[in-house]
Design a protein around this motif. Structure first.
Motif, PDB file in Angstrom:
ATOM      1  N   ASP A   1       0.899  -1.145   0.000  1.00  0.00           N
ATOM      2  CA  ASP A   1       0.000   0.000   0.000  1.00  0.00           C
ATOM      3  C   ASP A   1       0.941   1.198   0.000  1.00  0.00           C
ATOM      4  N   TYR A   2       1.194   1.752  -1.174  1.00  0.00           N
ATOM      5  CA  TYR A   2       2.180   2.833  -1.288  1.00  0.00           C
ATOM      6  C   TYR A   2       1.773   4.079  -0.500  1.00  0.00           C
ATOM      7  N   ALA A   3       0.478   4.271  -0.307  1.00  0.00           N
ATOM      8  CA  ALA A   3       0.016   5.458   0.419  1.00  0.00           C
ATOM      9  C   ALA A   3       0.473   5.449   1.873  1.00  0.00           C
ATOM     10  N   THR A   4       0.535   4.247   2.460  1.00  0.00           N
ATOM     11  CA  THR A   4       0.929   4.142   3.870  1.00  0.00           C
ATOM     12  C   THR A   4       2.300   3.515   4.061  1.00  0.00           C
ATOM     13  N   ASN A   5       2.948   3.110   2.946  1.00  0.00           N
ATOM     14  CA  ASN A   5       4.273   2.488   2.989  1.00  0.00           C
ATOM     15  C   ASN A   5       4.276   1.210   3.825  1.00  0.00           C
ATOM     16  N   THR A   6       3.205   0.448   3.727  1.00  0.00           N
ATOM     17  CA  THR A   6       3.070  -0.826   4.434  1.00  0.00           C
ATOM     18  C   THR A   6       2.636  -1.896   3.430  1.00  0.00           C
TER      19      THR A   6
ATOM     20  N   GLU B   1       8.566  -4.954   6.577  1.00  0.00           N
ATOM     21  CA  GLU B   1       7.489  -5.926   6.826  1.00  0.00           C
ATOM     22  C   GLU B   1       7.691  -7.212   6.027  1.00  0.00           C
TER      23      GLU B   1
ATOM     24  N   TYR C   1      12.299   1.328   4.066  1.00  0.00           N
ATOM     25  CA  TYR C   1      10.877   1.453   3.775  1.00  0.00           C
ATOM     26  C   TYR C   1      10.063   0.424   4.556  1.00  0.00           C
ATOM     27  N   GLY C   2       8.928   0.847   5.068  1.00  0.00           N
ATOM     28  CA  GLY C   2       8.070  -0.039   5.850  1.00  0.00           C
ATOM     29  C   GLY C   2       7.704  -1.305   5.111  1.00  0.00           C
ATOM     30  N   ARG C   3       7.407  -1.183   3.813  1.00  0.00           N
ATOM     31  CA  ARG C   3       7.013  -2.366   3.040  1.00  0.00           C
ATOM     32  C   ARG C   3       8.150  -3.384   2.944  1.00  0.00           C
TER      33      ARG C   3
END
Length: 82
Positions: free
Chosen positions: A25-30, A64, A59-61
């Protein structure tokens, strides 16, 4: 490149496994729920390999995506800065 996994040395050869992050989800970087499932699956698969280091972008993504493998291998994630 989201994650770089360094395999154990055998006969002075290093093996690098490069894994792209799960569905984001690029908007939330998850990761989206589907991406979290992908991260678990790749973590299970890579956990069978002789991995001794895990590198992740900040990056969060990417973090995770790397976390399931890091937990399975009981290894810290090593971050890097651009």
């Amino acid at each position: 490149m989201a994650i770089m996994v360094l395999g154990s040395e055998e006969d002075s050869i290093m093996i690098f496994y490069i894994v792209r992050h799960g569905k984001p989800d690029y908007a939330t970087n998850t990761l989206l729920p589907e991406g979290k499932i992908q991260a678990e699956l790749v973590g299970e698969r890579l956990a069978r390999l002789p991995i001794d280091r895990i590198y992740s972008s900040p990056y969060g993504r990417a973090i995770e995506t790397a976390e399931p493998l890091a937990k399975k291998k009981n290894l810290p994630m090593i971050g890097w800065k651009s």
